[in-house]
Design a protein around this motif. Structure first.
Motif, PDB file in Angstrom:
ATOM      1  N   TYR A 228       0.855  -1.192   0.000  1.00 29.03           N
ATOM      2  CA  TYR A 228       0.000   0.000   0.000  1.00 29.03           C
ATOM      3  C   TYR A 228       0.890   1.241   0.000  1.00 29.03           C
ATOM      4  CZ  TYR A 228      -3.072   3.598   2.044  1.00 29.03           C
ATOM      5  OH  TYR A 228      -3.760   4.759   2.301  1.00 29.03           O
ATOM      6  N   ILE A 229       0.649   2.149  -0.933  1.00 30.35           N
ATOM      7  CA  ILE A 229       1.462   3.355  -1.093  1.00 30.35           C
ATOM      8  C   ILE A 229       0.572   4.589  -1.058  1.00 30.35           C
ATOM      9  CG2 ILE A 229       3.050   4.621  -2.605  1.00 30.35           C
ATOM     10  CD1 ILE A 229       3.854   1.947  -3.847  1.00 30.35           C
ATOM     11  N   ARG A 230       0.984   5.578  -0.275  1.00 27.67           N
ATOM     12  CA  ARG A 230       0.270   6.852  -0.229  1.00 27.67           C
ATOM     13  C   ARG A 230       1.074   7.913  -0.970  1.00 27.67           C
ATOM     14  NH1 ARG A 230      -2.144   8.512   5.507  1.00 27.67           N
ATOM     15  NH2 ARG A 230      -3.175   9.969   4.099  1.00 27.67           N
ATOM     16  N   PRO A 231       0.416   8.763  -1.774  1.00 21.72           N
ATOM     17  CA  PRO A 231       1.151   9.777  -2.539  1.00 21.72           C
ATOM     18  C   PRO A 231       1.486  11.010  -1.702  1.00 21.72           C
ATOM     19  CG  PRO A 231      -1.190   9.937  -3.020  1.00 21.72           C
ATOM     20  CD  PRO A 231      -1.032   8.783  -2.063  1.00 21.72           C
ATOM     21  N   TYR A 232       2.592  11.631  -2.042  1.00 22.10           N
ATOM     22  CA  TYR A 232       2.988  12.913  -1.452  1.00 22.10           C
ATOM     23  C   TYR A 232       3.998  13.559  -2.396  1.00 22.10           C
ATOM     24  CZ  TYR A 232       7.044  10.147   0.049  1.00 22.10           C
ATOM     25  OH  TYR A 232       8.143   9.325   0.073  1.00 22.10           O
ATOM     26  N   PRO A 233       4.171  14.849  -2.328  1.00 25.83           N
ATOM     27  CA  PRO A 233       5.145  15.509  -3.208  1.00 25.83           C
ATOM     28  C   PRO A 233       6.553  14.965  -2.965  1.00 25.83           C
ATOM     29  CG  PRO A 233       3.684  17.129  -2.228  1.00 25.83           C
ATOM     30  CD  PRO A 233       3.407  15.829  -1.531  1.00 25.83           C
ATOM     31  N   ALA A 249       0.212  -7.502  -5.659  1.00 26.54           N
ATOM     32  CA  ALA A 249      -0.492  -6.307  -6.118  1.00 26.54           C
ATOM     33  C   ALA A 249      -0.031  -5.108  -5.300  1.00 26.54           C
ATOM     34  CB  ALA A 249      -2.005  -6.480  -5.984  1.00 26.54           C
ATOM     35  N   VAL A 250      -0.186  -3.944  -5.893  1.00 27.06           N
ATOM     36  CA  VAL A 250       0.066  -2.677  -5.223  1.00 27.06           C
ATOM     37  C   VAL A 250      -1.249  -1.910  -5.188  1.00 27.06           C
ATOM     38  CG1 VAL A 250       1.200  -0.427  -5.401  1.00 27.06           C
ATOM     39  CG2 VAL A 250       2.487  -2.525  -5.905  1.00 27.06           C
ATOM     40  N   LEU A 251      -1.592  -1.400  -4.011  1.00 31.76           N
ATOM     41  CA  LEU A 251      -2.719  -0.478  -3.904  1.00 31.76           C
ATOM     42  C   LEU A 251      -2.137   0.916  -3.713  1.00 31.76           C
ATOM     43  CD1 LEU A 251      -5.748   0.162  -3.663  1.00 31.76           C
ATOM     44  CD2 LEU A 251      -5.529  -0.171  -1.201  1.00 31.76           C
ATOM     45  N   HIS A 252      -2.394   1.781  -4.681  1.00 28.85           N
ATOM     46  CA  HIS A 252      -1.866   3.142  -4.620  1.00 28.85           C
ATOM     47  C   HIS A 252      -2.991   4.097  -4.265  1.00 28.85           C
ATOM     48  CE1 HIS A 252       0.345   6.767  -5.525  1.00 28.85           C
ATOM     49  NE2 HIS A 252       1.435   6.062  -5.758  1.00 28.85           N
ATOM     50  N   ASP A 253      -2.851   4.744  -3.133  1.00 33.26           N
ATOM     51  CA  ASP A 253      -3.813   5.753  -2.683  1.00 33.26           C
ATOM     52  C   ASP A 253      -3.754   6.958  -3.621  1.00 33.26           C
ATOM     53  OD1 ASP A 253      -5.608   7.176  -1.088  1.00 33.26           O
ATOM     54  OD2 ASP A 253      -4.601   6.590   0.775  1.00 33.26           O
ATOM     55  N   GLY A 281       4.715  -8.331 -13.712  1.00 39.21           N
ATOM     56  CA  GLY A 281       3.524  -9.124 -13.433  1.00 39.21           C
ATOM     57  C   GLY A 281       2.814  -8.731 -12.156  1.00 39.21           C
ATOM     58  N   ILE A 282       2.992  -7.470 -11.734  1.00 40.37           N
ATOM     59  CA  ILE A 282       2.378  -6.973 -10.496  1.00 40.37           C
ATOM     60  C   ILE A 282       1.208  -6.071 -10.859  1.00 40.37           C
ATOM     61  CG2 ILE A 282       2.739  -5.644  -8.387  1.00 40.37           C
ATOM     62  CD1 ILE A 282       5.788  -6.264  -8.749  1.00 40.37           C
ATOM     63  N   ASP A 283       0.033  -6.392 -10.346  1.00 36.53           N
ATOM     64  CA  ASP A 283      -1.146  -5.563 -10.599  1.00 36.53           C
ATOM     65  C   ASP A 283      -1.082  -4.296  -9.755  1.00 36.53           C
ATOM     66  OD1 ASP A 283      -2.249  -7.488 -12.323  1.00 36.53           O
ATOM     67  OD2 ASP A 283      -3.172  -8.558 -10.653  1.00 36.53           O
ATOM     68  N   VAL A 284      -1.425  -3.158 -10.353  1.00 33.69           N
ATOM     69  CA  VAL A 284      -1.454  -1.886  -9.638  1.00 33.69           C
ATOM     70  C   VAL A 284      -2.886  -1.366  -9.628  1.00 33.69           C
ATOM     71  CG1 VAL A 284      -0.618   0.483  -9.515  1.00 33.69           C
ATOM     72  CG2 VAL A 284       0.921  -1.347 -10.270  1.00 33.69           C
ATOM     73  N   TYR A 285      -3.424  -1.173  -8.430  1.00 34.64           N
ATOM     74  CA  TYR A 285      -4.772  -0.653  -8.246  1.00 34.64           C
ATOM     75  C   TYR A 285      -4.677   0.777  -7.715  1.00 34.64           C
ATOM     76  CZ  TYR A 285      -6.407  -5.525  -8.510  1.00 34.64           C
ATOM     77  OH  TYR A 285      -6.678  -6.806  -8.904  1.00 34.64           O
ATOM     78  N   ILE A 286      -5.647   1.603  -8.091  1.00 35.61           N
ATOM     79  CA  ILE A 286      -5.720   2.957  -7.552  1.00 35.61           C
ATOM     80  C   ILE A 286      -7.077   3.160  -6.876  1.00 35.61           C
ATOM     81  CG2 ILE A 286      -4.033   4.027  -9.097  1.00 35.61           C
ATOM     82  CD1 ILE A 286      -6.338   4.986 -10.847  1.00 35.61           C
ATOM     83  N   CYS A 287      -7.037   3.878  -5.753  1.00 32.84           N
ATOM     84  CA  CYS A 287      -8.224   4.052  -4.921  1.00 32.84           C
ATOM     85  C   CYS A 287      -7.915   5.160  -3.920  1.00 32.84           C
ATOM     86  CB  CYS A 287      -8.523   2.737  -4.204  1.00 32.84           C
ATOM     87  SG  CYS A 287      -9.862   2.768  -3.006  1.00 32.84           S
ATOM     88  N   PRO A 288      -8.884   5.960  -3.490  1.00 29.86           N
ATOM     89  CA  PRO A 288     -10.308   5.900  -3.859  1.00 29.86           C
ATOM     90  C   PRO A 288     -10.650   6.823  -5.030  1.00 29.86           C
ATOM     91  CG  PRO A 288     -10.005   7.321  -1.952  1.00 29.86           C
ATOM     92  CD  PRO A 288      -8.647   6.831  -2.330  1.00 29.86           C
ATOM     93  N   ILE A 289     -11.573   6.373  -5.820  1.00 31.41           N
ATOM     94  CA  ILE A 289     -12.207   7.189  -6.854  1.00 31.41           C
ATOM     95  C   ILE A 289     -13.701   7.108  -6.608  1.00 31.41           C
ATOM     96  CG2 ILE A 289     -12.791   7.285  -9.307  1.00 31.41           C
ATOM     97  CD1 ILE A 289      -9.919   6.712  -9.964  1.00 31.41           C
TER      98      ILE A 289
END
Length: 352
Positions: A228-233, A249-253, A281-289
């Motif tokens: 799980y990764i959270r974005p920041y500058p 898998a990666v869940l990207h906030d 071969g790693i799935d990347v998901y983005i959330c929340p939308i």
């Protein structure tokens, strides 16, 4: 006489101050029942029973502990009880509530998690009130499903659906919910539903739905190989080197507007990171939308075009636990993706 089973797991509500710190205490959990039984909040029409499958501070919770808890609940003959109370630490309560909601979506009785902000002996503690309100909610509403009962900073005992509570925030220690809409609240020891277009009506929860998937404790896998990764500058993706050990898998906030850094190239490019993950071969998901059908920022669209998989209408807490479940249930990434993106297990999509 209503029969309730209290499932102790530790946490602040089952802890005591020990020296300069706070830690779980073997007798601390059962002290909660003693305090309740000797308080004005006690109900005369309820008998409490108790088990303790776990005893840990919730920041130490792992998928293995979830498995232990799930197995303990699965082994209970629910026909003997009118409801289950799960006492839990507040730090990871929202994640546990979501996971238990998926696993026990078909529960015919209420399963309700609650917690405390301070140990019971501390005068600032809301633990006894939260526990009493939980017992009152079960006895009054008698709604099947998974819920959380917890008092807010104004003293309102709020009721949340298990997949619609977000982590408590620092400084205020307050839980939240998508759109700021809890399921309801307790008032004068009775449940009051919050009428809102996004809230299912209480009668919609009866009868309990069929199980959305089949699982058994001996075969259940909850996969922790999710990053799980959270974005920041200045988030530098070059530090995420998955060549030697790969997550499934990666869940990207995302920022509140559903965006993250979408510059074309360089170590700060999420686009480049998605491409690199796809190559491994790693799935990347983005959330929340909130809603993919709404107009999205161009940066969001570029992330999707690069191969990011959208999880819409779910909180991050509901999304990451659903990913852990999906990649545990399915070895085929396509099946896991469909399970996460297309199935609805227990009101995790913030719409009616």
């Amino acid at each position: 006489m209503k029969q309730l089973l209290v499932v102790f797991t530790g946490g602040t509500i089952g802890s005591r101050k020990q020296g300069a710190g706070i830690d779980v205490n073997l007798s601390g959990s059962y002290a909660l029942i003693d305090e309740y039984s000797n308080s004005p909040q006690q109900r005369d029409d309820v008998t409490l029973h108790a088990i303790q499958p776990l005893n840990l501070l919730s920041e130490n919770m792992t998928t293995n502990d979830w498995h232990v808890l799930a197995e303990a609940i699965h082994s209970i003959d629910l026909t003997l009880y009118d409801g289950l109370v799960i006492t839990h630490g507040s730090d990871t309560l929202a994640y546990s509530a979501a996971m238990l909601s998926y696993l026990f979506a078909d529960s015919s009785i209420p399963i309700v998690l609650t917690a405390s902000n301070y140990p019971l002996a501390d005068e600032r503690s809301n633990g006894l009130r939260n526990f009493a309100n939980t017992v009152d909610f079960i006895a009054d509403a008698q709604l099947p499903g998974v819920f959380v009962v917890y008092e807010d900073d104004k003293g309102a005992p709020l009721v949340y659906l298990g997949t619609r509570i977000t982590q408590a925030v620092s400084f205020t220690d307050q839980f939240g919910s998508p759109y700021g809409v809890p399921f309801g609240m307790m008032a004068d020891r009775a449940f009051s539903w919050l009428e809102h277009e996004r809230n299912p009506k209480p009668e919609a929860l009866r009868p309990a739905p069929a199980a959305p998937f089949v699982w058994e404790p001996k075969t259940l896998r909850l996969d922790s190989s999710i990053v799980y990764i959270r974005p920041y500058p200045g988030l530098n993706y070059s530090y995420y080197d998955f060549t030697s050990q790969r997550p499934k898998a990666v869940l990207h906030d995302l920022h509140h507007s559903g965006t993250a850094c979408a510059i074309e190239n360089g170590p700060y490019s999420l686009l480049q990171f998605i491409t690199r993950c796809k190559g491994l071969g790693i799935d990347v998901y983005i959330c929340p939308i909130r809603d993919r059908s709404d107009a999205l920022y161009s940066s969001s669209l570029r992330l999707i075009e690069a191969g990011a998989i959208v999880i819409e209408k779910l909180s991050v807490e509901a999304a990451v636990t659903k990913l852990m479940l999906a990649y545990g249930l399915y070895d085929d990434p396509a099946q896991a993706k469909a399970f996460v993106s297309e199935s609805s297990l227990y009101y995790e999509h913030n719409e009616v």
